[in-house]
Design an enzyme around this catalytic site. Structure first.
Site, PDB file in Angstrom:
ATOM      1  N   ARG A 236       0.858  -1.193   0.000  1.00  0.00           N
ATOM      2  CA  ARG A 236       0.000   0.000   0.000  1.00  0.00           C
ATOM      3  C   ARG A 236       0.893   1.241   0.000  1.00  0.00           C
ATOM      4  NH1 ARG A 236      -4.895  -1.969   1.769  1.00  0.00           N
ATOM      5  NH2 ARG A 236      -5.843  -0.316   0.540  1.00  0.00           N
TER       6      ARG A 236
ATOM      7  N   TYR B  10      -1.264  -0.326   8.447  1.00  0.00           N
ATOM      8  CA  TYR B  10      -2.494  -1.013   8.832  1.00  0.00           C
ATOM      9  C   TYR B  10      -2.741  -0.866  10.327  1.00  0.00           C
ATOM     10  CZ  TYR B  10      -2.884  -3.399   4.341  1.00  0.00           C
ATOM     11  OH  TYR B  10      -3.030  -3.685   3.011  1.00  0.00           O
TER      12      TYR B  10
ATOM     13  N   GLN C 220       0.703   2.380  -6.040  1.00  0.00           N
ATOM     14  CA  GLN C 220      -0.683   2.855  -6.030  1.00  0.00           C
ATOM     15  C   GLN C 220      -1.479   2.451  -7.288  1.00  0.00           C
ATOM     16  OE1 GLN C 220      -0.566   7.048  -5.323  1.00  0.00           O
ATOM     17  NE2 GLN C 220      -2.121   6.913  -3.738  1.00  0.00           N
TER      18      GLN C 220
ATOM     19  N   ASP D 138      -2.847  -1.035  -6.942  1.00  0.00           N
ATOM     20  CA  ASP D 138      -3.465  -1.349  -5.657  1.00  0.00           C
ATOM     21  C   ASP D 138      -4.963  -1.625  -5.820  1.00  0.00           C
ATOM     22  OD1 ASP D 138      -4.465  -1.402  -3.101  1.00  0.00           O
ATOM     23  OD2 ASP D 138      -3.532   0.465  -2.443  1.00  0.00           O
TER      24      ASP D 138
ATOM     25  N   SER E  57      -7.449  -0.945  -2.863  1.00  0.00           N
ATOM     26  CA  SER E  57      -7.918   0.442  -2.802  1.00  0.00           C
ATOM     27  C   SER E  57      -8.969   0.725  -3.871  1.00  0.00           C
ATOM     28  CB  SER E  57      -6.756   1.423  -2.979  1.00  0.00           C
ATOM     29  OG  SER E  57      -5.963   1.431  -1.821  1.00  0.00           O
TER      30      SER E  57
HETATM   31  P1  NAD Z   1      -8.472  -1.737   6.111  1.00  0.00           P
HETATM   32  O1  NAD Z   1      -9.548  -2.150   5.148  1.00  0.00           O
HETATM   33  O2  NAD Z   1      -7.476  -2.745   6.538  1.00  0.00           O
HETATM   34  O3  NAD Z   1      -9.200  -1.177   7.427  1.00  0.00           O
HETATM   35  C1  NAD Z   1     -10.121  -0.123   7.346  1.00  0.00           C
HETATM   36  C2  NAD Z   1      -9.881   0.869   8.463  1.00  0.00           C
HETATM   37  O4  NAD Z   1     -10.296   0.283   9.699  1.00  0.00           O
HETATM   38  C3  NAD Z   1      -8.423   1.258   8.651  1.00  0.00           C
HETATM   39  O5  NAD Z   1      -8.291   2.650   8.483  1.00  0.00           O
HETATM   40  C4  NAD Z   1      -8.116   0.803  10.077  1.00  0.00           C
HETATM   41  O6  NAD Z   1      -7.236   1.696  10.746  1.00  0.00           O
HETATM   42  C5  NAD Z   1      -9.486   0.821  10.713  1.00  0.00           C
HETATM   43  N1  NAD Z   1      -9.611   0.014  11.941  1.00  0.00           N
HETATM   44  C6  NAD Z   1      -9.058  -1.179  12.231  1.00  0.00           C
HETATM   45  N2  NAD Z   1      -9.402  -1.567  13.485  1.00  0.00           N
HETATM   46  C7  NAD Z   1     -10.194  -0.590  13.976  1.00  0.00           C
HETATM   47  C8  NAD Z   1     -10.871  -0.413  15.216  1.00  0.00           C
HETATM   48  N3  NAD Z   1     -10.789  -1.301  16.206  1.00  0.00           N
HETATM   49  N4  NAD Z   1     -11.585   0.721  15.389  1.00  0.00           N
HETATM   50  C9  NAD Z   1     -11.677   1.637  14.394  1.00  0.00           C
HETATM   51  N5  NAD Z   1     -11.066   1.532  13.215  1.00  0.00           N
HETATM   52  C10 NAD Z   1     -10.333   0.424  13.000  1.00  0.00           C
HETATM   53  O7  NAD Z   1      -7.724  -0.426   5.601  1.00  0.00           O
HETATM   54  P2  NAD Z   1      -7.405   0.056   4.131  1.00  0.00           P
HETATM   55  O8  NAD Z   1      -8.435   0.971   3.664  1.00  0.00           O
HETATM   56  O9  NAD Z   1      -7.127  -1.154   3.308  1.00  0.00           O
HETATM   57  O10 NAD Z   1      -6.070   0.885   4.366  1.00  0.00           O
HETATM   58  C11 NAD Z   1      -4.968   0.301   5.033  1.00  0.00           C
HETATM   59  C12 NAD Z   1      -3.779   1.211   5.112  1.00  0.00           C
HETATM   60  O11 NAD Z   1      -3.198   1.370   3.846  1.00  0.00           O
HETATM   61  C13 NAD Z   1      -4.104   2.616   5.584  1.00  0.00           C
HETATM   62  O12 NAD Z   1      -3.046   3.077   6.379  1.00  0.00           O
HETATM   63  C14 NAD Z   1      -4.153   3.411   4.332  1.00  0.00           C
HETATM   64  O13 NAD Z   1      -3.915   4.784   4.534  1.00  0.00           O
HETATM   65  C15 NAD Z   1      -3.012   2.750   3.604  1.00  0.00           C
HETATM   66  N6  NAD Z   1      -3.068   2.986   2.171  1.00  0.00           N
HETATM   67  C16 NAD Z   1      -2.015   3.662   1.592  1.00  0.00           C
HETATM   68  C17 NAD Z   1      -2.016   3.918   0.245  1.00  0.00           C
HETATM   69  C18 NAD Z   1      -0.885   4.639  -0.395  1.00  0.00           C
HETATM   70  O14 NAD Z   1      -0.002   5.098   0.249  1.00  0.00           O
HETATM   71  N7  NAD Z   1      -0.852   4.733  -1.668  1.00  0.00           N
HETATM   72  C19 NAD Z   1      -3.076   3.490  -0.542  1.00  0.00           C
HETATM   73  C20 NAD Z   1      -4.123   2.806   0.078  1.00  0.00           C
HETATM   74  C21 NAD Z   1      -4.101   2.542   1.436  1.00  0.00           C
END
Ligand code: NAD
Length: 383
Positions: free
Chosen positions: A126, A232, A131, A134, A137
């Site tokens: 991620r 994560y 990106q 991904d 996303s």
């Molecule tokens: P995910 O589907 O794994 O989880 C969704 C959200 O649930 C996350 O934001 C997580 O922090 C939250 N979560 C987990 N346990 C929780 C709890 N007990 N209470 C409340 N919230 C809770 O997440 P995702 O959308 O797949 O994203 C994962 C990571 O990847 C994030 O840090 C995101 O910013 C990052 N990301 C980065 C890029 C990039 O840099 N290009 C692109 C996409 C995602």
């Protein structure tokens, strides 16, 4: 090199791994492309459109799989008696799809045994560099959008404030739990529809992102570290979980709509809303639980079903990206195109395991499983 695009066979799956536009780009890159007959119909792309893009349409599934140097798919392949897709692949072929490798590591094991080189789209890093590949996303983004539409269609009130001669209607109150990709898109979509939006995420670093899409961030004081590797969330202890549930309870009780998206990779989804809290919500309120398939963020969720609990509707969709198949296929197809282009040099796949994208996403190579977490998951499954 021959790239084959397989038809999805999972019940309710309407997406396809390549659309005519991306097929024509693969052809321009020198690949021969075969598409299984009817593969794009669910997403609105007929066989003639693939042929016009330069693909050969093939009706015989086993032939298409067996001839593929690279096979592109959305869902993991099957190894059922009546449809042994993994056995159709030739040893040395490459498979790129979602593989669910931590929850169902046996598929990865079977691919290794077949000496297939497999890439799991869940394991693309991620990072900014990755990106464009991904797929978690791209699909979560659309799921976040659609979750708000589902809620809006079930809510007995409208989202925006309206001042009319017949009186003033206040805006709906939406609460979004989990502000990753799906959650941030849900906040932005609910705001565009005119709702007032509160949001919480266990990772405090998300606060600014929530605010940037128009949400109010709910801060809950937590002593435990909540962020794991790769940005994560971490699975937190029971006390912290309870503290979060207690902290969120008054916000849930006053919300018209709650969208929950909280996930911890490879673990059951955290329980954020108890039955007692649902019982405090107003009749007619709606919860959409996007984490239902991994156990659910709400105690009343049942994956794939709509539940009515004391007048509150709890919707727990299992494959929201498939309900917008034209766009999700288009985006997924582009993710795959970018990955194939990234891996290919002079029309051949040349894998550099020093590279973090290749190394993370490639889960089987030369008969071996390359990922320690999948090996551990396999040990758990096989007892
Ligand atoms: P995910 O589907 O794994 O989880 C969704 C959200 O649930 C996350 O934001 C997580 O922090 C939250 N979560 C987990 N346990 C929780 C709890 N007990 N209470 C409340 N919230 C809770 O997440 P995702 O959308 O797949 O994203 C994962 C990571 O990847 C994030 O840090 C995101 O910013 C990052 N990301 C980065 C890029 C990039 O840099 N290009 C692109 C996409 C995602």
């Amino acid at each position: 090199m021959k790239i084959a695009v397989a038809k999805e066979n999972e019940l309710g799956e309407l997406r396809v791994a390549q659309v005519p536009d991306t097929v024509s780009r693969l052809v321009k890159h020198g690949f021969e492309v075969w598409v299984e007959a009817g593969a794009g119909i669910g997403a609105g792309y007929d066989d003639a459109a693939y042929e016009a893009a330069g693909a050969k349409v093939v009706a015989d599934s086993a032939l298409l799989w067996g001839e593929a140097d690279i096979l592109l798919k959305v869902n993991p392949p099957t190894k059922r008696e009546d449809r042994a897709e993994i056995d159709w692949l030739k040893p040395g072929a490459t498979l790129i799809s979602f593989l669910n490798p931590l929850s169902d590591p046996t598929i990865t094991q079977q691919l290794a045994q077949r000496e297939v080189t497999a890439f799991s789209m869940e394991l693309i890093p991620r990072s900014t560099r990755a990106q464009s590949m991904d797929a978690l996303s791209s699909q979560a983004n659309i799921a976040g959008y659609k979750s708000v539409l589902l809620a809006a269609a079930s809510l007995p009130r409208i989202f925006p404030m309206m001042t009319t001669a017949a009186g003033t209607i206040p805006p709906a109150k939406v609460l979004v739990l989990g502000a990753g990709v799906a959650g941030l898109q849900a906040i932005a979509t609910a705001r565009r529809l005119g709702a007032v939006v509160d949001a919480f995420d266990i990772r405090p670093t998300v606060k600014e992102q929530v605010q940037s899409v128009g949400g109010n961030f709910i801060a809950i004081d937590l002593e435990e570290k909540t962020e794991a590797e790769g940005g994560y969330a971490k699975q937190v202890g029971r006390d912290t979980q309870e503290r979060i549930r207690q902290g969120l309870s008054p916000y849930v009780a006053k919300a018209d709509v709650v969208i929950t998206t909280a996930q911890v990779p490879g673990k059951p989804a955290p329980l954020l809303i108890s039955e007692e809290t649902v019982a405090q919500m107003k009749p007619g309120s709606v919860i959409v639980d996007l984490a239902a398939e991994s156990g659910g963020n709400c105690a009343c969720s049942e994956a794939g079903k709509n539940v009515n609990y004391q007048g509150v509707t709890i919707i727990s969709p299992t494959n929201l990206p498939s309900t917008v198949p034209a766009n999700t296929s288009q985006m997924y197809a582009k993710n795959l195109l970018n990955l194939v282009k990234y891996l290919a040099k002079d029309g051949e796949l040349q894998l550099d395991f020093e590279d973090d994208i290749t190394s993370s996403a490639c889960v089987t190579y030369a008969g071996e499983i390359r990922n320690e977490r999948i090996k551990e998951a396999l040990l758990v499954v096989s007892g």
